[in-house]
Design an enzyme around this catalytic site. Structure first.
Site, PDB file in Angstrom:
ATOM      1  N   ARG A  55      -0.063  10.328 -16.740  1.00  0.00           N
ATOM      2  CA  ARG A  55      -1.048  10.227 -15.653  1.00  0.00           C
ATOM      3  C   ARG A  55      -2.032   9.097 -15.962  1.00  0.00           C
ATOM      4  NH1 ARG A  55      -5.070  13.553 -15.821  1.00  0.00           N
ATOM      5  NH2 ARG A  55      -3.831  15.443 -16.170  1.00  0.00           N
ATOM      6  N   TYR A  63      -4.704   0.476  10.424  1.00  0.00           N
ATOM      7  CA  TYR A  63      -3.620   1.453  10.316  1.00  0.00           C
ATOM      8  C   TYR A  63      -4.137   2.856  10.679  1.00  0.00           C
ATOM      9  CZ  TYR A  63      -0.114   4.391   8.048  1.00  0.00           C
ATOM     10  OH  TYR A  63       0.834   5.342   7.781  1.00  0.00           O
ATOM     11  N   ASP A 106      -7.204  -4.739   3.006  1.00  0.00           N
ATOM     12  CA  ASP A 106      -5.841  -4.194   2.992  1.00  0.00           C
ATOM     13  C   ASP A 106      -4.901  -5.370   3.249  1.00  0.00           C
ATOM     14  OD1 ASP A 106      -3.361  -3.069   3.631  1.00  0.00           O
ATOM     15  OD2 ASP A 106      -4.271  -1.230   4.405  1.00  0.00           O
ATOM     16  N   LYS A 163       5.648  -0.981   1.811  1.00  0.00           N
ATOM     17  CA  LYS A 163       6.038  -1.946   2.822  1.00  0.00           C
ATOM     18  C   LYS A 163       6.694  -3.177   2.172  1.00  0.00           C
ATOM     19  CE  LYS A 163       4.011   1.219   5.235  1.00  0.00           C
ATOM     20  NZ  LYS A 163       2.649   1.165   5.717  1.00  0.00           N
TER      21      LYS A 163
HETATM   22  C1  PLP Z   1       1.544   2.071   5.700  1.00  0.00           C
HETATM   23  C2  PLP Z   1       0.193   1.524   5.558  1.00  0.00           C
HETATM   24  C3  PLP Z   1      -0.789   2.187   4.810  1.00  0.00           C
HETATM   25  C4  PLP Z   1      -0.518   3.534   4.169  1.00  0.00           C
HETATM   26  O1  PLP Z   1       0.413   3.418   3.152  1.00  0.00           O
HETATM   27  P1  PLP Z   1       1.458   4.584   2.751  1.00  0.00           P
HETATM   28  O2  PLP Z   1       2.225   3.958   1.645  1.00  0.00           O
HETATM   29  O3  PLP Z   1       2.259   4.884   3.965  1.00  0.00           O
HETATM   30  O4  PLP Z   1       0.650   5.757   2.311  1.00  0.00           O
HETATM   31  C5  PLP Z   1      -2.021   1.574   4.672  1.00  0.00           C
HETATM   32  N1  PLP Z   1      -2.288   0.379   5.238  1.00  0.00           N
HETATM   33  C6  PLP Z   1      -1.365  -0.281   5.972  1.00  0.00           C
HETATM   34  C7  PLP Z   1      -1.707  -1.610   6.568  1.00  0.00           C
HETATM   35  C8  PLP Z   1      -0.104   0.265   6.165  1.00  0.00           C
HETATM   36  O5  PLP Z   1       0.796  -0.390   6.910  1.00  0.00           O
END
Ligand code: PLP
Length: 377
Positions: free
Chosen positions: A46, A98, A170, A195
């Site tokens: 962890r 998001y 982000d 992603k």
């Molecule tokens: C998918 C996404 C998230 C969340 O991520 P997860 O891996 O699905 O928890 C946050 N920000 C953006 C821009 C995303 O496309």
């Protein structure tokens, strides 16, 4: 080292004694101590695991930060980031964001006493107007989701620095291959590694990256205490995905450019939102702050019927949530990613029943156009 090379070679593992070209998966939850008051650098997974550490170092290097932390999902990373704040602290977020991030802010952060507000951060005036004496952080997504609004990262950083407000970006859509927010003045970079970084629609992952040592120490403490860490196997998958990040980003961007232009000319399409189009209002800003535009497109059809029909008819293009993988995916923001956003806010943003979003993959462009052509017929 240039980004393409860094993607392939990552951060070299100094503990490599076998000559293995790929970092092994250390599938161990705990590590023995050579003696009292001694350790190997690892105690319990962890806290840290060699496979995860390798991936984290690669990401820190790609983003130009000093430390990166890998989480079990993007949402776990954002939830850990929010643990930096206390009741009464203000957070200003991009309105084009998001849906899951907005759900966290609305239903968890608010309950925890944080004061969350939204602003169209693509407008410097609107961002400035949203700040209050309680504001502790600004959380932006650029290009935004799903309307592809672009925020000036360096401009926001300049505005916030004097006020002692942290800037989090982000960077899921552009990845460090196309944009490096820390170099533009951001304090923290956030990723859904699910992603483009992972890139194969096969695992969830999330990251926080920073170049600030004090901030990194606080975030590491939160990570090991709350525990939503990335597993060794998933760390391996994301590290493997990153090796081809540059190739995938280039190919999917080229496909996106072609597809956006094809959509613009389609008789059933009323508007196309893609950061790389000359008609995008912030095209010059994108050219300044990023070396590419990514491969996320949203577009408005002529009617809700056309949008729904297209979702039912696509064959090659998959009707599924998520983005950033080699497969092209189409989503209906209204019912999927942004279903939790209140109707009034949704319409204000332009998320109508006619809006579709495509994450363009790396297939042959002719096959994508053929499929969309029959789906929109
Ligand atoms: C998918 C996404 C998230 C969340 O991520 P997860 O891996 O699905 O928890 C946050 N920000 C953006 C821009 C995303 O496309």
């Amino acid at each position: 080292m240039r980004q393409e090379t860094c993607c392939v070679h990552g951060a070299a593992d100094p503990s490599h004694t076998t000559g293995a070209v790929c970092a092994p998966i250390y599938q161990s939850s705990t590590f023995t101590h050579p003696g009292v008051d001694q350790d190997t650098g690892y105690c319990y997974s962890r806290q840290q695991n060699p496979t995860r550490e390798q991936l984290e170092k690669t990401l820190a290097r790609l983003e130009g930060g000093t430390d990166a932390m890998a989480f079990s999902s993007g949402m776990a990373a954002i939830a850990a980031f929010m643990e930096l704040f206390s009741p009464g602290d203000g957070i200003v977020a991009s309105s084009d964001i998001y849906g899951g991030t907005m759900r966290l802010f609305e239903h968890i952060s608010r309950k925890n006493g944080l004061v969350v507000s939204y602003a169209d951060t693509s407008s410097p005036g609107a961002l400035k107007a949203a700040l209050t004496p309680a504001t502790k952080a600004v959380f932006i997504e650029t290009p935004g989701n799903p309307m592809m609004r672009v925020t000036d990262i360096a401009g926001a950083a300049r505005l916030l620095r004097g006020a002692g407000i942290a800037l989090a970006v982000d960077n899921t859509f552009l990845t460090p291959y196309y944009c490096r927010p820390l170099a533009l003045g951001a304090d923290i970079v956030v990723h859904s590694g699910t992603k483009y970084l992972g890139g194969h629609n096969d695992t969830l992952a999330g990251f926080l990256v920073t170049g600030d040592a004090a901030l990194a120490e606080r975030l590491r403490f939160i990570q090991k205490t709350t525990g939503a860490v990335l597993s060794p196997f998933d760390s391996f998958l994301v590290a493997r995905g990153i090796k081809t990040l540059a190739l995938r980003m280039e190919r999917s961007q080229q496909n996106a450019m072609w597809l956006a232009e094809w959509l613009l000319a389609h008789r059933k399409v009323r508007a196309v939102h893609y950061a790389g189009l000359d008609s995008h209002p912030a095209i010059e800003l994108s050219r300044r702050q990023a070396s590419g535009f990514g491969s996320m497109i949203s577009f408005e059809t002529d009617s809700a019927e056309s949008a729904r029909a297209a979702l039912g008819r696509v064959k090659l293009i998959l009707y599924a949530e998520s983005l950033g993988g080699v497969e092209t995916l189409i989503t209906y923001p209204l019912l999927q990613t942004h279903s939790d956003v209140p109707e009034e806010k949704r319409l204000e943003l332009g998320i109508t029943d006619r809006l579709l979003r495509i994450s363009v993959g790396v297939e042959n462009i002719d096959d994508l156009i053929e499929d969309l052509s029959q789906a929109l017929a």
